[in-house]
Structures are given as C-alpha cells and as structure tokens.
Design an enzyme around this catalytic site. Sequence first.
Site, short mmCIF file in Angstrom:
data_model
loop_
_atom_site.label_atom_id
_atom_site.label_comp_id
_atom_site.label_asym_id
_atom_site.label_seq_id
_atom_site.Cartn_x
_atom_site.Cartn_y
_atom_site.Cartn_z
N CYS A 115 6.99 -6.44 1.62
CA CYS A 115 6.80 -7.28 0.42
C CYS A 115 7.87 -8.36 0.30
O CYS A 115 7.63 -9.41 -0.30
CB CYS A 115 6.79 -6.42 -0.83
SG CYS A 115 5.51 -5.18 -0.78
N HIS A 263 6.83 -12.03 -5.98
CA HIS A 263 5.89 -11.27 -5.16
C HIS A 263 4.92 -10.59 -6.12
O HIS A 263 5.34 -9.97 -7.11
CB HIS A 263 6.64 -10.26 -4.31
CG HIS A 263 5.77 -9.15 -3.81
ND1 HIS A 263 4.61 -9.40 -3.11
CD2 HIS A 263 5.86 -7.80 -3.94
CE1 HIS A 263 4.02 -8.24 -2.83
NE2 HIS A 263 4.76 -7.25 -3.32
N ASN A 293 -2.37 -7.20 -4.32
CA ASN A 293 -1.04 -7.31 -3.72
C ASN A 293 -1.22 -7.58 -2.23
O ASN A 293 -1.66 -6.71 -1.50
CB ASN A 293 -0.30 -5.99 -3.99
CG ASN A 293 1.08 -5.93 -3.34
OD1 ASN A 293 1.38 -6.67 -2.42
ND2 ASN A 293 1.91 -5.02 -3.83
O1 UT7 Z 1 4.49 -4.36 -3.44
C1 UT7 Z 1 5.68 -3.68 -3.16
C2 UT7 Z 1 6.09 -2.70 -4.10
N1 UT7 Z 1 5.04 -2.00 -4.75
C3 UT7 Z 1 5.09 -1.86 -6.06
O2 UT7 Z 1 5.96 -2.42 -6.68
C4 UT7 Z 1 4.11 -0.96 -6.73
C5 UT7 Z 1 4.83 -0.10 -7.74
N2 UT7 Z 1 4.03 0.93 -8.36
C6 UT7 Z 1 2.96 0.65 -9.14
O3 UT7 Z 1 2.56 -0.49 -9.26
C7 UT7 Z 1 2.31 1.78 -9.91
O4 UT7 Z 1 3.12 2.92 -9.79
C8 UT7 Z 1 0.86 2.11 -9.43
C9 UT7 Z 1 -0.08 1.00 -9.81
C10 UT7 Z 1 0.85 2.32 -7.94
C11 UT7 Z 1 0.37 3.37 -10.10
O5 UT7 Z 1 0.40 3.21 -11.51
P1 UT7 Z 1 1.07 4.33 -12.42
O6 UT7 Z 1 0.91 3.87 -13.80
O7 UT7 Z 1 2.45 4.55 -11.90
O8 UT7 Z 1 0.13 5.57 -12.20
P2 UT7 Z 1 0.47 7.02 -11.60
O9 UT7 Z 1 0.68 6.96 -10.14
O10 UT7 Z 1 1.54 7.64 -12.44
O11 UT7 Z 1 -0.87 7.78 -11.88
C12 UT7 Z 1 -1.32 8.06 -13.21
C13 UT7 Z 1 -2.65 8.79 -13.14
C14 UT7 Z 1 -2.64 9.99 -12.20
O12 UT7 Z 1 -3.48 10.99 -12.79
P3 UT7 Z 1 -2.84 12.22 -13.58
O13 UT7 Z 1 -1.94 12.92 -12.63
O14 UT7 Z 1 -2.10 11.62 -14.74
O15 UT7 Z 1 -4.04 13.01 -13.99
C15 UT7 Z 1 -3.28 9.48 -10.96
O16 UT7 Z 1 -3.90 10.49 -10.20
O17 UT7 Z 1 -3.65 7.91 -12.63
C16 UT7 Z 1 -4.30 8.52 -11.51
N3 UT7 Z 1 -4.67 7.46 -10.56
C17 UT7 Z 1 -5.83 6.80 -10.64
N4 UT7 Z 1 -6.87 6.89 -11.48
C18 UT7 Z 1 -7.90 6.03 -11.27
C19 UT7 Z 1 -3.94 6.99 -9.53
N5 UT7 Z 1 -4.62 6.00 -8.93
C20 UT7 Z 1 -5.80 5.87 -9.59
C21 UT7 Z 1 -6.91 5.02 -9.43
N6 UT7 Z 1 -7.94 5.13 -10.30
N7 UT7 Z 1 -6.96 4.08 -8.45
#
Ligand code: UT7
Length: 336
Positions: A115, A263, A293
């Site tokens: 990234c 980014h 992204n």
């Molecule tokens: O580009 C270089 C660097 N990358 C980044 O900077 C990305 C950084 N991270 C992020 O942008 C976020 O952490 C994500 C977008 C990847 C994830 O968002 P989040 O708000 O951190 O969600 P999470 O991983 O904590 O997941 C929350 C819930 C989980 O369910 P439970 O355990 O609460 O029941 C996941 O299983 O959302 C669920 N989940 C989804 N649900 C529907 C994870 N992915 C999905 C999905 N659709 N695609």
Amino acid sequence: MYKSKITGLGMYVPERIVKNDELTQYMDTNDAWIRERTGIEERHWVNPGDGNTTSKMGTEAAKIAIERAGLTPQDIDMIVFATLSPDYYFPGSGVLVQEQLGCNTIPALDVRNQCSGFVYALATADQFIKTGMYKNILVIGSEVQSTGLDLSTRGRGIAVIFGDGAGALVLSRNEDNDDSDILSNHLHSEGKYAKELTNLVPGGIHPPRELVEEWPIDDLSYYPYMNGNFVFKHAVVRFPEAIMEGLQANNLTPQDINLLVPHQANLRISQFVQKRLGMKDEQIMNNIQKYGNTTAASIPIALTEAWEQGRIKRGDLVVLAAFGSGFTWGSNIIRF
Ligand code: UT7
C-alpha cells in the site's frame, strides 16, 4: 540539486465493474456492511481472459501519462514500478513495461512496499531527478488483486475491499524555473508486524514445490491475510504522523494543503485522518467508493482523477500519504 516536477498523469482500470451486490453471489456479505465499514460501493476487477495483467494495465496508464507530459516512450530514462501482484514471481513488472512501451534499454526497478508502494516509488524517482542522473522517470502503481482473493465467506473480510487498476505519472527535471518540486519524502517501516497483513505462500520459505506436493488442505496461507482491526488501529496513527512529519519539515500546516491524496485503504480511515488534522472536505481526495482499495495503484489513480476533475492546479500543495503491509508508511510533500 535539481527540482522534480510531475509533468503527466494517467490511469487505467479494467472495464468490468463489480458492485457490492454481485459479491453476495459468492459469499455471505451485503451492500450495507461493505458501505458502512469501508465506504466502497463498487470496484473494477479483471475478467479472466480480457488480457489485463498488472504490467499491461501499468503500460496503459503510462501511455496516457507520457502523452500528457508531451513526451514519447523514448524520452523516458527510468521506470519505477510498484506492485504487490506482479505478473511473475520474477522478473519484475518494470521490465515488461519497458518492452511493452518500446522504451530504450533503460533501468527498470520494482518496488515491493504494497500500500505504501507508490509513496516509496515516487521518493525513489525523486532522488534520481534531484541528483541529475535522469530527466524523465515513469512511476507506476498497478495491481491485479481480484484473481488472488478467497471469494468464499471465509475470505470476506479481505475480498470485498480490494480492486484492480493502475495509475502512472511522469516525474521530470523541472526546467521551467517555477516552484514545482517534491519538497520532501518521509518513509518508514516496522517489520515486526510483517505477518499482520501478508501473503505468505508461495515464497522462499514455502516454495511452490511444497505447495504442490505436501500442502495441508486446511492451510490457506496462499490467500492474503489481514488482521483488520489491528491494521486499522495502526493506520489511523501512522497516516497523521507521516503527514505531520512532512509538513513540519517544510514549516507547513494541514491548513496549507490544497489536496491530500491518501492511499485509499478505507473511507473511515481517511475520514479519521481528515478529522484529526482538522481539514475541510475539499482538501481531501476520496474515490475508494468507485475503485475499492487498489493498493499501490490507489494513489496514482486518485491523483489522476483529482487532476482530471480540476482539483489540482500548478503551484498547489499536494500531499500523498500511505500506510500498509510491512508495516510500511510514508508521505510525499509536493508543490505541484
Ligand atoms: O490498505 C492497507 C491497509 N489496510 C487497511 O488499512 C485496512 C484496515 N482494516 C479495515 O479497513 C477494517 O478492519 C475492515 C474493513 C477490514 C473490517 O472492518 P471492521 O469494522 O474492522 O470489521 P471486523 O473485522 O471487526 O468484523 C466485524 C464483523 C465480524 O462479525 P462478528 O464477529 O462481529 O459476528 C465479521 O465476521 O463483520 C463480519 N464481517 C463481515 N460481514 C459482512 C467481516 N467481513 C464481512 C463482510 N460482510 N465482507
């Protein structure tokens, strides 16, 4: 020391648009979750067999940038190519662009900083211009990520985020006697977090032979892995840090920025950074909604689109910043 000037910008994305709703055919996800957590509405993905590879998309973006710079491929003195998804394990994609564009036998350097790849690549090109070694350098960020994603529900935390595409710019020696320059570059890494955002296999430690002959069926290390929350928490600290480090080195403040082009990792991250720095909406470029992204390609795509929309003029203060796998992060402070 010479000054560096961005003389041409270009971008290329594959025709196929994948809306959030299409992803629900492959995995348990939904449009509302993706929009709310990432800001993404759609992304471009290559279609198998459409001829779009990382190098070819980079070449298409480069052709536009070179033409806008008023140059030909024979005027280019060096290629710096940033990607995490090269056409081949080796050689790098830069040499493929050299051939596809019909450049002279110029140096081609691949940058492996994910990234942050474009920020690193631009900083590298800047050094070659500043010292006088080269006059026109092509800097490319390009990615085909869609073909390497786990499209089942297992991989949804990553698969919904990433898009394909390419962006390029020509960095030239400033011979116009104006203020245009890259005022500073600040680059960082912290390898202790290498495994928090990674694609471990295949590699030197687990070579392809191992994958073919003895790989455990439930080991999915050949797909990208991201510890999403952990990466997010570091991103919202490192982005503002890298921007402030660059601004302070030039006695500038966030209010001096005409356009911040971060980014495009996650709209929530960009909004957090904007708020932390007290910046207005018109000072920040966000286009993750349309492209997802695109890793090393996201900054040159956003920069090109901003320029095409008339949001960047000569003399503007433009700031690029990135954070990602490595971890790596950094900023470029540009007098456009
Ligand atoms: O580009 C270089 C660097 N990358 C980044 O900077 C990305 C950084 N991270 C992020 O942008 C976020 O952490 C994500 C977008 C990847 C994830 O968002 P989040 O708000 O951190 O969600 P999470 O991983 O904590 O997941 C929350 C819930 C989980 O369910 P439970 O355990 O609460 O029941 C996941 O299983 O959302 C669920 N989940 C989804 N649900 C529907 C994870 N992915 C999905 C999905 N659709 N695609």
